[in-house]
Design a protein around this motif. Structure first.
Motif, mmCIF file in Angstrom:
data_model
loop_
_atom_site.group_PDB
_atom_site.id
_atom_site.type_symbol
_atom_site.label_atom_id
_atom_site.label_comp_id
_atom_site.label_asym_id
_atom_site.label_seq_id
_atom_site.Cartn_x
_atom_site.Cartn_y
_atom_site.Cartn_z
ATOM 1 N N ILE A 49 -14.711 -6.585 -23.873
ATOM 2 C CA ILE A 49 -13.889 -7.798 -23.856
ATOM 3 C C ILE A 49 -13.213 -7.880 -22.501
ATOM 4 O O ILE A 49 -12.198 -7.240 -22.274
ATOM 5 N N PRO A 50 -13.785 -8.655 -21.560
ATOM 6 C CA PRO A 50 -13.194 -8.676 -20.233
ATOM 7 C C PRO A 50 -11.952 -9.539 -20.159
ATOM 8 O O PRO A 50 -11.139 -9.375 -19.266
ATOM 9 N N LEU A 51 -11.787 -10.461 -21.101
ATOM 10 C CA LEU A 51 -10.601 -11.315 -21.064
ATOM 11 C C LEU A 51 -10.392 -12.006 -22.397
ATOM 12 O O LEU A 51 -11.285 -12.096 -23.224
ATOM 13 N N MET A 52 -9.192 -12.507 -22.598
ATOM 14 C CA MET A 52 -8.849 -13.283 -23.784
ATOM 15 C C MET A 52 -8.943 -14.756 -23.400
ATOM 16 O O MET A 52 -8.187 -15.230 -22.551
ATOM 17 N N LYS A 53 -9.853 -15.477 -24.029
ATOM 18 C CA LYS A 53 -9.998 -16.900 -23.692
ATOM 19 C C LYS A 53 -8.750 -17.671 -24.124
ATOM 20 O O LYS A 53 -8.306 -17.531 -25.257
ATOM 21 N N ASP A 54 -8.237 -18.505 -23.220
ATOM 22 C CA ASP A 54 -6.985 -19.235 -23.452
ATOM 23 C C ASP A 54 -5.843 -18.295 -23.817
ATOM 24 O O ASP A 54 -4.873 -18.704 -24.443
ATOM 25 N N GLY A 55 -5.999 -17.043 -23.447
ATOM 26 C CA GLY A 55 -4.948 -16.079 -23.732
ATOM 27 C C GLY A 55 -4.869 -15.635 -25.181
ATOM 28 O O GLY A 55 -4.031 -14.814 -25.530
ATOM 29 N N ASN A 56 -5.745 -16.137 -26.067
ATOM 30 C CA ASN A 56 -5.602 -15.752 -27.467
ATOM 31 C C ASN A 56 -6.894 -15.554 -28.268
ATOM 32 O O ASN A 56 -6.840 -15.393 -29.474
ATOM 33 N N VAL A 68 -10.476 -17.877 -13.184
ATOM 34 C CA VAL A 68 -10.347 -19.054 -14.050
ATOM 35 C C VAL A 68 -9.446 -20.091 -13.402
ATOM 36 O O VAL A 68 -8.374 -19.760 -12.889
ATOM 37 N N CYS A 69 -9.870 -21.356 -13.422
ATOM 38 C CA CYS A 69 -9.039 -22.434 -12.880
ATOM 39 C C CYS A 69 -7.939 -22.776 -13.876
ATOM 40 O O CYS A 69 -8.210 -23.053 -15.040
ATOM 41 N N ASP A 70 -6.690 -22.769 -13.395
ATOM 42 C CA ASP A 70 -5.550 -23.049 -14.272
ATOM 43 C C ASP A 70 -5.560 -24.490 -14.771
ATOM 44 O O ASP A 70 -4.939 -24.801 -15.776
ATOM 45 N N LYS A 71 -6.243 -25.382 -14.043
ATOM 46 C CA LYS A 71 -6.232 -26.788 -14.463
ATOM 47 C C LYS A 71 -7.392 -27.115 -15.391
ATOM 48 O O LYS A 71 -7.200 -27.547 -16.512
ATOM 49 N N CYS A 72 -8.640 -26.905 -14.915
ATOM 50 C CA CYS A 72 -9.783 -27.326 -15.741
ATOM 51 C C CYS A 72 -10.423 -26.178 -16.522
ATOM 52 O O CYS A 72 -11.367 -26.382 -17.272
ATOM 53 N N HIS A 73 -9.911 -24.972 -16.337
ATOM 54 C CA HIS A 73 -10.421 -23.795 -17.055
ATOM 55 C C HIS A 73 -11.853 -23.398 -16.696
ATOM 56 O O HIS A 73 -12.455 -22.577 -17.382
ATOM 57 N N LYS A 74 -12.384 -24.004 -15.652
ATOM 58 C CA LYS A 74 -13.677 -23.552 -15.142
ATOM 59 C C LYS A 74 -13.584 -22.055 -14.829
ATOM 60 O O LYS A 74 -12.570 -21.589 -14.315
ATOM 61 N N ASP A 109 -1.868 -4.000 -27.778
ATOM 62 C CA ASP A 109 -2.949 -3.696 -28.731
ATOM 63 C C ASP A 109 -4.044 -4.750 -28.677
ATOM 64 O O ASP A 109 -4.783 -4.957 -29.639
ATOM 65 N N GLY A 110 -4.116 -5.467 -27.576
ATOM 66 C CA GLY A 110 -5.155 -6.475 -27.431
ATOM 67 C C GLY A 110 -4.907 -7.751 -28.226
ATOM 68 O O GLY A 110 -5.709 -8.667 -28.182
ATOM 69 N N ASN A 111 -3.781 -7.843 -28.962
ATOM 70 C CA ASN A 111 -3.599 -9.049 -29.770
ATOM 71 C C ASN A 111 -2.183 -9.599 -29.880
ATOM 72 O O ASN A 111 -1.944 -10.509 -30.657
ATOM 73 N N LYS A 112 -1.244 -9.039 -29.124
ATOM 74 C CA LYS A 112 0.108 -9.582 -29.186
ATOM 75 C C LYS A 112 0.617 -9.792 -27.764
ATOM 76 O O LYS A 112 0.678 -8.855 -26.983
ATOM 77 N N ALA A 113 0.955 -11.035 -27.438
ATOM 78 C CA ALA A 113 1.452 -11.327 -26.098
ATOM 79 C C ALA A 113 2.713 -10.518 -25.855
ATOM 80 O O ALA A 113 3.596 -10.483 -26.705
ATOM 81 N N SER A 114 2.806 -9.869 -24.690
ATOM 82 C CA SER A 114 4.057 -9.177 -24.404
ATOM 83 C C SER A 114 4.590 -9.615 -23.051
ATOM 84 O O SER A 114 3.850 -9.853 -22.122
ATOM 85 N N TYR A 115 5.904 -9.718 -22.998
ATOM 86 C CA TYR A 115 6.587 -10.436 -21.936
ATOM 87 C C TYR A 115 7.441 -9.548 -21.060
ATOM 88 O O TYR A 115 8.066 -8.603 -21.543
ATOM 89 N N ILE A 116 7.483 -9.891 -19.793
ATOM 90 C CA ILE A 116 8.454 -9.272 -18.887
ATOM 91 C C ILE A 116 9.109 -10.371 -18.065
ATOM 92 O O ILE A 116 8.565 -11.464 -17.922
ATOM 93 N N LEU A 117 10.282 -10.072 -17.546
ATOM 94 C CA LEU A 117 10.942 -10.993 -16.634
ATOM 95 C C LEU A 117 10.139 -11.070 -15.351
ATOM 96 O O LEU A 117 9.596 -10.068 -14.895
ATOM 97 N N ASN A 118 10.082 -12.230 -14.776
ATOM 98 C CA ASN A 118 9.440 -12.410 -13.487
ATOM 99 C C ASN A 118 10.380 -12.002 -12.371
ATOM 100 O O ASN A 118 11.196 -12.785 -11.912
ATOM 101 N N ARG A 119 10.260 -10.774 -11.943
ATOM 102 C CA ARG A 119 11.067 -10.355 -10.802
ATOM 103 C C ARG A 119 10.212 -10.495 -9.552
ATOM 104 O O ARG A 119 9.034 -10.848 -9.637
ATOM 105 N N ASP A 120 10.765 -10.210 -8.397
ATOM 106 C CA ASP A 120 9.947 -10.400 -7.191
ATOM 107 C C ASP A 120 8.929 -9.284 -7.011
ATOM 108 O O ASP A 120 7.903 -9.456 -6.378
ATOM 109 N N GLU A 121 9.211 -8.145 -7.613
ATOM 110 C CA GLU A 121 8.256 -7.051 -7.521
ATOM 111 C C GLU A 121 6.933 -7.404 -8.211
ATOM 112 O O GLU A 121 6.891 -8.239 -9.102
ATOM 113 N N HIS A 122 5.904 -6.745 -7.762
ATOM 114 C CA HIS A 122 4.585 -6.959 -8.345
ATOM 115 C C HIS A 122 4.061 -5.613 -8.808
ATOM 116 O O HIS A 122 4.040 -4.660 -8.055
ATOM 117 N N HIS A 123 3.656 -5.531 -10.071
ATOM 118 C CA HIS A 123 3.185 -4.239 -10.556
ATOM 119 C C HIS A 123 2.233 -4.448 -11.721
ATOM 120 O O HIS A 123 2.030 -5.565 -12.179
#
Lengths: 139, 139
Positions: A67-74, A90-96, B72-86
């Motif tokens: 599973i390389p990615l989650m389509k539409d994030g879900n 993936v294009c953020d606008k047209c999803h190409k 676990d591949g099925n629950k979106a998990s969130y972090i604050l958008n700080r300027d760091e990238h990791h």
DNA sequence: ATGCAAATGCAAATCATTTGCATCTAAAAA
DNA sequence: TTTTTAGATGCAAATGATTTGCATTTGCAT
């Protein structure tokens, strides 16, 4: 060829499995369970959606697919595990979605292993941006 | 500080939003909606789970948070958008997760832009492996 | 202080995915 | 080849994450 993989992995050769392998083999983009299901219906053949899910789970455990990615994030989307290593943009606008055939992380992985003492087994990289067609468009 | 971000983004200052911001600010790992919900309950405060989801959706649209990975591949998990990238490295056996503070992707990005004519906006990288503790263990 | 758009709580709905169970089938055994 | 049986499938119902409708409440501009 594709069919032999079931033998090699010690799996029974069933209609569903052969159909799903065939669909995945022909696909050039990751497909969700639902998409695989629909594509099989289009070919007059018919298998149950739960069978698609169950088959993909078996294939995942046997490393036949990934599973390389989650389509539409879900929605989990699947590709055959070939020897090539690549990622998707993936294009953020047209999803190409387009395939990127190289990957700079081999080196990086070594650094991380030294740094963390983990053994790195794999990575998933997803790229997001705006495709040429959508650039300049307002939304 | 953290609270100002709501003003800056033109969002009303509500109890739920402040609580969620606070939880995310203190967290050192990505949290799912459910986890945020539970953590807030632990602090005697109480907000509704749908409010957590709705708030996270607003934050996502305003770029206050991001979803670096699916737990676990099925629950979106969130972090604050700080300027760091990791990125995060997850043990396939015990699911221990550690933060990786560097990323070699910058150069790679330019190559991809030239190759594809896309404008790259972001990327998600997830690393998987076996942590030192689990190495050597059978399963 | 007042009014209103936006935010929240609660319950029900939705969507992807999983599971229980009866039936069927691939392939091992006789 | 027929028999046997573990594993595969179909179908319907269950599950779990997330979303939504609606009545009520609240932040904040007037």
């Amino acid at each position: 060829m594709m069919e032999d993989i079931l033998l090699k992995k010690g799996l029974k050769q069933t209609k569903s499995r052969l159909l799903i392998l065939d669909i995945l083999d022909k696909a050039d983009k990751p497909l969700t369970a639902e998409e695989i299901y629909r594509l099989i219906q289009n070919e007059e053949d018919s298998i149950n959606l739960s069978t698609v899910y169950r088959t993909l789970e078996v294939f995942l455990n046997k490393n036949i697919v990934q599973i390389p990615l989650m389509k539409d994030g879900n929605k989990a989307s699947y590709i055959l595990n070939r020897d090539e290593h690549h990622h998707y943009l993936v294009c953020d606008k047209c999803h190409k979605m387009i395939k990127i055939d190289f990957c700079p992380f081999a080196e990086f992985e070594k650094q991380i292993e030294q740094l963390t003492s983990f053994t790195i087994l794999k990575h998933k990289l997803e790229l997001f941006g705006i495709c040429p067609n959508c650039q300049g468009k307002t939304k």
